[in-house]
Design a protein around this motif. Structure first.
Motif, PDB file in Angstrom:
ATOM      1  N   THR A 125       0.811  -1.221   0.000  1.00 32.52           N
ATOM      2  CA  THR A 125       0.000   0.000   0.000  1.00 32.52           C
ATOM      3  C   THR A 125       0.845   1.272   0.000  1.00 32.52           C
ATOM      4  OG1 THR A 125      -0.032   0.058   2.391  1.00 32.52           O
ATOM      5  CG2 THR A 125      -1.837  -1.121   1.324  1.00 32.52           C
ATOM      6  N   GLY A 126       2.112   1.117   0.224  1.00 33.86           N
ATOM      7  CA  GLY A 126       2.959   2.301   0.341  1.00 33.86           C
ATOM      8  C   GLY A 126       2.928   2.779   1.767  1.00 33.86           C
ATOM      9  N   SER A 127       4.075   3.208   2.280  1.00 34.88           N
ATOM     10  CA  SER A 127       4.112   3.728   3.643  1.00 34.88           C
ATOM     11  C   SER A 127       3.432   5.089   3.650  1.00 34.88           C
ATOM     12  CB  SER A 127       5.567   3.874   4.086  1.00 34.88           C
ATOM     13  OG  SER A 127       6.182   4.865   3.311  1.00 34.88           O
ATOM     14  N   PRO A 128       3.058   5.592   4.835  1.00 40.65           N
ATOM     15  CA  PRO A 128       2.423   6.907   4.881  1.00 40.65           C
ATOM     16  C   PRO A 128       3.299   7.988   4.219  1.00 40.65           C
ATOM     17  CG  PRO A 128       2.261   5.826   7.014  1.00 40.65           C
ATOM     18  CD  PRO A 128       3.115   4.959   6.145  1.00 40.65           C
ATOM     19  N   ALA A 129       4.619   7.860   4.430  1.00 40.42           N
ATOM     20  CA  ALA A 129       5.522   8.868   3.855  1.00 40.42           C
ATOM     21  C   ALA A 129       5.480   8.823   2.329  1.00 40.42           C
ATOM     22  CB  ALA A 129       6.938   8.648   4.358  1.00 40.42           C
ATOM     23  N   ALA A 130       5.439   7.586   1.788  1.00 40.76           N
ATOM     24  CA  ALA A 130       5.438   7.460   0.331  1.00 40.76           C
ATOM     25  C   ALA A 130       4.129   7.938  -0.271  1.00 40.76           C
ATOM     26  CB  ALA A 130       5.713   6.017  -0.061  1.00 40.76           C
ATOM     27  N   ALA A 131       3.047   7.922   0.541  1.00 41.16           N
ATOM     28  CA  ALA A 131       1.749   8.363   0.042  1.00 41.16           C
ATOM     29  C   ALA A 131       1.686   9.890  -0.091  1.00 41.16           C
ATOM     30  CB  ALA A 131       0.648   7.888   0.976  1.00 41.16           C
ATOM     31  N   GLN A 132       2.643  10.561   0.530  1.00 36.40           N
ATOM     32  CA  GLN A 132       2.655  12.025   0.416  1.00 36.40           C
ATOM     33  C   GLN A 132       2.965  12.438  -1.015  1.00 36.40           C
ATOM     34  OE1 GLN A 132       5.636  12.941   3.400  1.00 36.40           O
ATOM     35  NE2 GLN A 132       4.097  14.068   4.544  1.00 36.40           N
ATOM     36  N   LEU A 133       2.448  13.593  -1.375  1.00 34.96           N
ATOM     37  CA  LEU A 133       2.772  14.191  -2.659  1.00 34.96           C
ATOM     38  C   LEU A 133       4.212  14.698  -2.572  1.00 34.96           C
ATOM     39  CD1 LEU A 133       0.759  14.653  -5.027  1.00 34.96           C
ATOM     40  CD2 LEU A 133       0.553  17.011  -4.239  1.00 34.96           C
ATOM     41  N   ARG A 134       5.032  14.279  -3.527  1.00 33.75           N
ATOM     42  CA  ARG A 134       6.439  14.710  -3.479  1.00 33.75           C
ATOM     43  C   ARG A 134       6.612  15.985  -4.290  1.00 33.75           C
ATOM     44  NH1 ARG A 134       9.036   8.857  -3.237  1.00 33.75           N
ATOM     45  NH2 ARG A 134       7.885   8.588  -5.167  1.00 33.75           N
ATOM     46  N   LEU A 189       6.231  27.823   0.979  1.00 33.57           N
ATOM     47  CA  LEU A 189       4.819  28.001   0.592  1.00 33.57           C
ATOM     48  C   LEU A 189       4.168  26.644   0.317  1.00 33.57           C
ATOM     49  CD1 LEU A 189       4.467  31.163  -1.673  1.00 33.57           C
ATOM     50  CD2 LEU A 189       4.625  30.967   0.793  1.00 33.57           C
ATOM     51  N   ALA A 190       4.910  25.737  -0.319  1.00 31.33           N
ATOM     52  CA  ALA A 190       4.363  24.401  -0.599  1.00 31.33           C
ATOM     53  C   ALA A 190       4.000  23.687   0.701  1.00 31.33           C
ATOM     54  CB  ALA A 190       5.379  23.579  -1.386  1.00 31.33           C
ATOM     55  N   ARG A 191       4.829  23.872   1.733  1.00 27.76           N
ATOM     56  CA  ARG A 191       4.537  23.240   3.035  1.00 27.76           C
ATOM     57  C   ARG A 191       3.324  23.882   3.698  1.00 27.76           C
ATOM     58  NH1 ARG A 191      10.323  23.953   3.726  1.00 27.76           N
ATOM     59  NH2 ARG A 191      11.206  22.110   2.728  1.00 27.76           N
ATOM     60  N   GLU A 192       3.207  25.214   3.567  1.00 29.67           N
ATOM     61  CA  GLU A 192       2.041  25.895   4.149  1.00 29.67           C
ATOM     62  C   GLU A 192       0.746  25.356   3.534  1.00 29.67           C
ATOM     63  OE1 GLU A 192       1.958  28.148   6.549  1.00 29.67           O
ATOM     64  OE2 GLU A 192       4.085  28.625   6.757  1.00 29.67           O
ATOM     65  N   ILE A 193       0.754  25.171   2.218  1.00 32.41           N
ATOM     66  CA  ILE A 193      -0.461  24.754   1.514  1.00 32.41           C
ATOM     67  C   ILE A 193      -0.645  23.240   1.580  1.00 32.41           C
ATOM     68  CG2 ILE A 193      -1.667  24.778  -0.727  1.00 32.41           C
ATOM     69  CD1 ILE A 193      -1.174  27.547   0.757  1.00 32.41           C
ATOM     70  N   GLY A 194       0.454  22.503   1.530  1.00 29.59           N
ATOM     71  CA  GLY A 194       0.372  21.047   1.497  1.00 29.59           C
ATOM     72  C   GLY A 194       0.171  20.414   2.851  1.00 29.59           C
ATOM     73  N   GLY A 195       0.630  21.091   3.914  1.00 25.30           N
ATOM     74  CA  GLY A 195       0.545  20.512   5.252  1.00 25.30           C
ATOM     75  C   GLY A 195       1.200  19.145   5.289  1.00 25.30           C
ATOM     76  N   SER A 196       0.568  18.204   6.004  1.00 28.88           N
ATOM     77  CA  SER A 196       1.172  16.880   6.150  1.00 28.88           C
ATOM     78  C   SER A 196       0.939  16.011   4.916  1.00 28.88           C
ATOM     79  CB  SER A 196       0.599  16.187   7.385  1.00 28.88           C
ATOM     80  OG  SER A 196      -0.808  16.130   7.264  1.00 28.88           O
ATOM     81  N   THR A 197       0.152  16.531   3.961  1.00 27.01           N
ATOM     82  CA  THR A 197      -0.154  15.740   2.768  1.00 27.01           C
ATOM     83  C   THR A 197       0.995  15.740   1.762  1.00 27.01           C
ATOM     84  OG1 THR A 197      -2.396  16.540   3.111  1.00 27.01           O
ATOM     85  CG2 THR A 197      -2.010  15.349   1.080  1.00 27.01           C
ATOM     86  N   PRO A 213      -6.714  15.280  -6.154  1.00 28.12           N
ATOM     87  CA  PRO A 213      -8.081  15.770  -5.856  1.00 28.12           C
ATOM     88  C   PRO A 213      -8.623  15.288  -4.506  1.00 28.12           C
ATOM     89  CG  PRO A 213      -7.975  14.750  -8.053  1.00 28.12           C
ATOM     90  CD  PRO A 213      -6.669  14.472  -7.382  1.00 28.12           C
ATOM     91  N   LYS A 214      -8.177  14.123  -4.040  1.00 32.84           N
ATOM     92  CA  LYS A 214      -8.749  13.599  -2.787  1.00 32.84           C
ATOM     93  C   LYS A 214      -8.406  14.500  -1.600  1.00 32.84           C
ATOM     94  CE  LYS A 214      -5.003  10.402  -1.588  1.00 32.84           C
ATOM     95  NZ  LYS A 214      -4.005  11.234  -2.304  1.00 32.84           N
ATOM     96  N   SER A 215      -7.356  15.300  -1.712  1.00 31.07           N
ATOM     97  CA  SER A 215      -6.972  16.187  -0.604  1.00 31.07           C
ATOM     98  C   SER A 215      -7.334  17.645  -0.867  1.00 31.07           C
ATOM     99  CB  SER A 215      -5.462  16.080  -0.356  1.00 31.07           C
ATOM    100  OG  SER A 215      -5.099  14.741  -0.102  1.00 31.07           O
ATOM    101  N   ALA A 216      -8.188  17.889  -1.853  1.00 33.11           N
ATOM    102  CA  ALA A 216      -8.498  19.269  -2.243  1.00 33.11           C
ATOM    103  C   ALA A 216      -9.039  20.098  -1.075  1.00 33.11           C
ATOM    104  CB  ALA A 216      -9.489  19.270  -3.405  1.00 33.11           C
ATOM    105  N   ALA A 217      -9.885  19.481  -0.253  1.00 34.75           N
ATOM    106  CA  ALA A 217     -10.478  20.225   0.873  1.00 34.75           C
ATOM    107  C   ALA A 217      -9.393  20.685   1.837  1.00 34.75           C
ATOM    108  CB  ALA A 217     -11.502  19.353   1.591  1.00 34.75           C
ATOM    109  N   SER A 218      -8.422  19.807   2.039  1.00 38.32           N
ATOM    110  CA  SER A 218      -7.327  20.141   2.941  1.00 38.32           C
ATOM    111  C   SER A 218      -6.486  21.294   2.379  1.00 38.32           C
ATOM    112  CB  SER A 218      -6.489  18.877   3.164  1.00 38.32           C
ATOM    113  OG  SER A 218      -5.174  19.190   3.511  1.00 38.32           O
ATOM    114  N   TYR A 219      -6.204  21.264   1.076  1.00 38.69           N
ATOM    115  CA  TYR A 219      -5.427  22.348   0.462  1.00 38.69           C
ATOM    116  C   TYR A 219      -6.189  23.677   0.562  1.00 38.69           C
ATOM    117  CZ  TYR A 219      -2.801  18.423  -1.487  1.00 38.69           C
ATOM    118  OH  TYR A 219      -2.066  17.271  -1.620  1.00 38.69           O
TER     119      TYR A 219
END
Ligand SMILES: [Zn+2]
Length: 305
Positions: free
Chosen positions: A18-27, A38-46, A163-169
């Motif tokens: 399934t991929g580790s949680p870290a690998a599931a992050q957008l790189r 800025l990418a960290r501000e908008i991306g957060g933990s995702t 798109p699955k994290s759009a609300a978070s962004y």
């Protein structure tokens, strides 16, 4: 029941599947630390965001490394300043990275200069003389209102490729904007007593900052962006500083502080160590910290004049 050894083996298999949680992050790869922040501000933990340039490196002349190719090859998104800021080093890295996700025109390729009202677009341009601002001045992120424009573009692109994290962004963008509004008011207030103060910079790297905060740049030590200061030009800078009562010279880590000190000795000016990159100065890991440090340093120097 699984014994601990079997459990560990299963856990490893599950991670591989399934991929580790870290690998599931957008790189996300940014060319410079301010864009990564800025990418960290908008991306957060995702997202996980890294910068290719060191905070202390000149963004025009970054030391390109093989590891940068690997980083770009694995990226889901690339954020660049654009307007030819990275012209001298990014294109060959990109070519070698062979990553369609971040190729020109792909949703994962985010060009910060798109949407920015560019300043100092040259009417005529001669690259052979060493001028590095062919498309206008690319140091726009130092104006926090431009940071807002770029953050919005980043949020929209992150939502498009993930798109699955759009609300978070969207939520992170709203929080970023709210905090930035408060901080801009604070920074304006800090610099308000020095409205009209005249400053000198090494490179033309504060032209978006000065008007936002009511400061006036009388000269740059470089005669043109990317062209080393000549004695004749420095003599004219010294005359102008004396005539206009300019007492502050801003120098970034990769610029020649000794040149600035020579000018300062003859004008009684203060040479200020500042940076537009988070992490270049102590305790400035984020865009907000970096701006705080810049405004505090400047206000402190202008206060003592
Ligand atoms: Zn420049």
């Amino acid at each position: 029941m699984l014994n601990p050894k079997q459990f560990a083996a299963f856990a490893l298999m599950a991670v591989a599947a399934t991929g580790s949680p870290a690998a599931a992050q957008l790189r996300v790869v940014a060319t410079t630390p301010d864009l990564a922040s800025l990418a960290r501000e908008i991306g957060g933990s995702t997202v996980s965001a890294t910068a290719l340039a060191k905070p202390t490196e000149d963004p025009h002349f970054v030391d390109a490394k093989p590891s940068h190719i690997v980083t770009l090859n694995r990226a889901d998104a690339l954020i660049e300043g654009g307007a030819e800021l990275e012209l001298g080093w990014l294109p060959p890295l990109l070519e070698n990275s062979r990553n369609a996700k971040i190729s020109a025109g792909a949703p994962g390729r985010i060009v910060a200069s798109q949407g920015i009202r560019m300043m100092e677009i040259p009417a005529a341009f001669d690259r052979s003389k060493g001028d590095v601002h062919a498309m206008g001045n690319p140091h726009f992120l130092i104006d926090p209102l431009n940071a807002k424009i770029i953050a919005r573009q980043i949020a929209s692109r992150f939502s498009q490729i993930d798109p699955k994290s759009a609300a978070s962004y969207r939520a992170n963008l709203a929080r970023f904007n709210a905090r930035l509004d408060l901080k801009v008011a604070e920074w304006q207030k800090q610099l308000a007593p020095y409205r009209g103060a005249r400053i000198v910079t090494y490179h033309k790297d504060f032209v978006y900052f000065a008007p936002r905060f009511g400061l006036s740049i009388v000269e740059s030590l470089e005669p043109k962006p990317g062209i080393s200061p000549s004695p004749a030009h420095l003599a004219s800078v010294i005359r102008k500083m004396k005539a206009t009562n300019a007492h502050v010279i801003l120098v970034q880590p990769f610029q020649n502080r000794r040149t600035a000190e020579t000018v300062a000795r003859q004008t009684g000016a203060a040479v200020l160590n500042v940076s537009q990159q988070p992490g270049a100065r102590p305790n400035t890991g984020t865009y907000f910290d970096m701006m705080d440090n810049l405004v505090n340093t400047l206000a402190g120097a202008l206060r003592t004049q």
